[in-house]
Write a protein that holds these residues in place. Structure first.
Motif, PDB file in Angstrom:
ATOM      1  N   LYS A   1       0.078  19.100  15.287  1.00 33.52           N
ATOM      2  CA  LYS A   1      -0.069  20.007  16.434  1.00 33.52           C
ATOM      3  C   LYS A   1      -1.391  20.768  16.363  1.00 33.52           C
ATOM      4  O   LYS A   1      -2.077  20.950  17.378  1.00 33.52           O
ATOM      5  N   LYS A   2      -1.755  21.208  15.163  1.00 29.87           N
ATOM      6  CA  LYS A   2      -2.990  21.972  15.004  1.00 29.87           C
ATOM      7  C   LYS A   2      -4.215  21.088  15.196  1.00 29.87           C
ATOM      8  O   LYS A   2      -5.217  21.519  15.784  1.00 29.87           O
ATOM      9  N   LEU A   3      -4.152  19.859  14.717  1.00 34.99           N
ATOM     10  CA  LEU A   3      -5.256  18.923  14.939  1.00 34.99           C
ATOM     11  C   LEU A   3      -5.400  18.600  16.430  1.00 34.99           C
ATOM     12  O   LEU A   3      -6.515  18.537  16.959  1.00 34.99           O
ATOM     13  N   GLU A   4      -4.274  18.390  17.097  1.00 40.33           N
ATOM     14  CA  GLU A   4      -4.311  18.097  18.531  1.00 40.33           C
ATOM     15  C   GLU A   4      -4.903  19.268  19.311  1.00 40.33           C
ATOM     16  O   GLU A   4      -5.711  19.074  20.227  1.00 40.33           O
TER      17      GLU A   4
ATOM     18  N   SER B   1      -6.637  14.691  18.477  1.00 39.66           N
ATOM     19  CA  SER B   1      -5.253  14.264  18.699  1.00 39.66           C
ATOM     20  C   SER B   1      -4.906  12.929  18.054  1.00 39.66           C
ATOM     21  O   SER B   1      -3.753  12.671  17.721  1.00 39.66           O
ATOM     22  N   SER B   2      -5.879  12.050  17.868  1.00 35.87           N
ATOM     23  CA  SER B   2      -5.572  10.721  17.330  1.00 35.87           C
ATOM     24  C   SER B   2      -5.927  10.576  15.854  1.00 35.87           C
ATOM     25  O   SER B   2      -5.829   9.480  15.303  1.00 35.87           O
ATOM     26  N   LEU B   3      -6.309  11.671  15.208  1.00 32.81           N
ATOM     27  CA  LEU B   3      -6.788  11.581  13.830  1.00 32.81           C
ATOM     28  C   LEU B   3      -5.668  11.284  12.839  1.00 32.81           C
ATOM     29  O   LEU B   3      -5.821  10.452  11.940  1.00 32.81           O
TER      30      LEU B   3
ATOM     31  N   ARG C   1      -1.634   8.443   7.571  1.00 30.80           N
ATOM     32  CA  ARG C   1      -3.033   8.244   7.230  1.00 30.80           C
ATOM     33  C   ARG C   1      -3.907   8.970   8.240  1.00 30.80           C
ATOM     34  O   ARG C   1      -3.482   9.298   9.347  1.00 30.80           O
ATOM     35  N   LEU C   2      -5.164   9.200   7.832  1.00 28.01           N
ATOM     36  CA  LEU C   2      -6.196   9.654   8.760  1.00 28.01           C
ATOM     37  C   LEU C   2      -6.976   8.423   9.207  1.00 28.01           C
ATOM     38  O   LEU C   2      -7.349   7.573   8.377  1.00 28.01           O
ATOM     39  N   TRP C   3      -7.222   8.337  10.519  1.00 20.83           N
ATOM     40  CA  TRP C   3      -7.848   7.123  11.042  1.00 20.83           C
ATOM     41  C   TRP C   3      -8.843   7.492  12.129  1.00 20.83           C
ATOM     42  O   TRP C   3      -8.530   8.248  13.041  1.00 20.83           O
ATOM     43  N   VAL C   4     -10.034   6.935  12.032  1.00 21.76           N
ATOM     44  CA  VAL C   4     -11.058   7.102  13.039  1.00 21.76           C
ATOM     45  C   VAL C   4     -11.491   5.726  13.503  1.00 21.76           C
ATOM     46  O   VAL C   4     -11.862   4.886  12.680  1.00 21.76           O
TER      47      VAL C   4
END
Length: 224
Positions: free
Chosen positions: A200-203, A208-210, A220-223
């Motif tokens: 929620k905090k990242l979004e 939002s898609s991290l 996982r973290l994904w870029v």
């Protein structure tokens, strides 16, 4: 010396906790009800709050809500309730860990040490971690998205740091639990609660898609 606010309405339990904490070098303040706890929290600005759930005046969950509305001071819940729902609700509101009565005072002190260590760093200088718009500074215990600071609890920060150490890698819940709450006996699904809050905090910060859920594995973290 770190200051621990002990919020407990049973005087004997509070005295035992304070004596063990002081023996290990901590300063303590004590509150026996929810309203006094909030007043002391604001006046004393403790480094950690040890918070019983069953309190007069205001219950522990309401005290936790108000603490979280004002800052990210580490909070460890103390509960006599055996139901996981109560523990998970407290964690969803931003608690960092919990212990269940009856408990060993030594175990509580160990949890206090662990949470304070996670929140305060104390390790030698470590490199800043980057993943797309995310920047994690393990030494300063600060995370930013597009240079805007994220308002994270210590446990949320530790989880994010672990994920950021290997972008793209799928971490299991067990791996994340061991990294973020090594001294805790929390269930693996506790990780889901903390990561739900973190997502929620990242979004809200525009990433939002991290944070991705990897079905059957973990996160996982994904870029792209």
């Amino acid at each position: 010396m770190a200051l621990v606010l002990v919020v407990e309405d049973e005087p004997e339990i509070a005295e035992i906790l304070e004596s063990y904490l002081r023996r290990d070098g901590y300063r303590t303040e004590r509150a026996g009800d929810g309203k006094t706890a909030l007043n002391l929290y604001r006046a004393a600005q403790p480094d950690l709050v040890l918070l019983d759930l069953m309190l007069p005046e205001l219950d522990g969950l309401e005290v936790l809500r108000r603490i979280r509305s004002e800052g990210n001071t580490p909070v460890i819940l103390v509960t006599a309730r055996a139901e996981d729902l109560d523990k998970l609700l407290g964690l969803e509101l931003g608690a960092d860990d919990y212990v269940t009565k009856p408990f060993s005072p030594r175990e509580v002190v160990a949890r206090v040490k662990a949470v304070l260590r996670r929140s305060g760093g104390g390790e030698s200088a470590r490199a800043i971690l980057r993943c797309g718009p995310l920047e994690v500074d393990p030494e300063k215990v600060v995370a930013r998205v597009n240079h805007e600071r994220l308002d994270l609890t210590p446990t949320e920060f530790r989880l994010l740091e672990t994920l950021a150490q290997a972008p793209g890698k799928a971490f299991s819940r067990a791996e994340l639990l061991e990294a973020a709450l090594p001294e805790s006996n929390a269930l693996e699904r506790v990780v889901d609660v903390h990561l739900k809050n973190l997502r929620k905090k990242l979004e809200a910060a525009g990433a939002s898609s991290l944070l991705e859920t990897v079905r059957g594995v973990g996160y996982r973290l994904w870029v792209e």
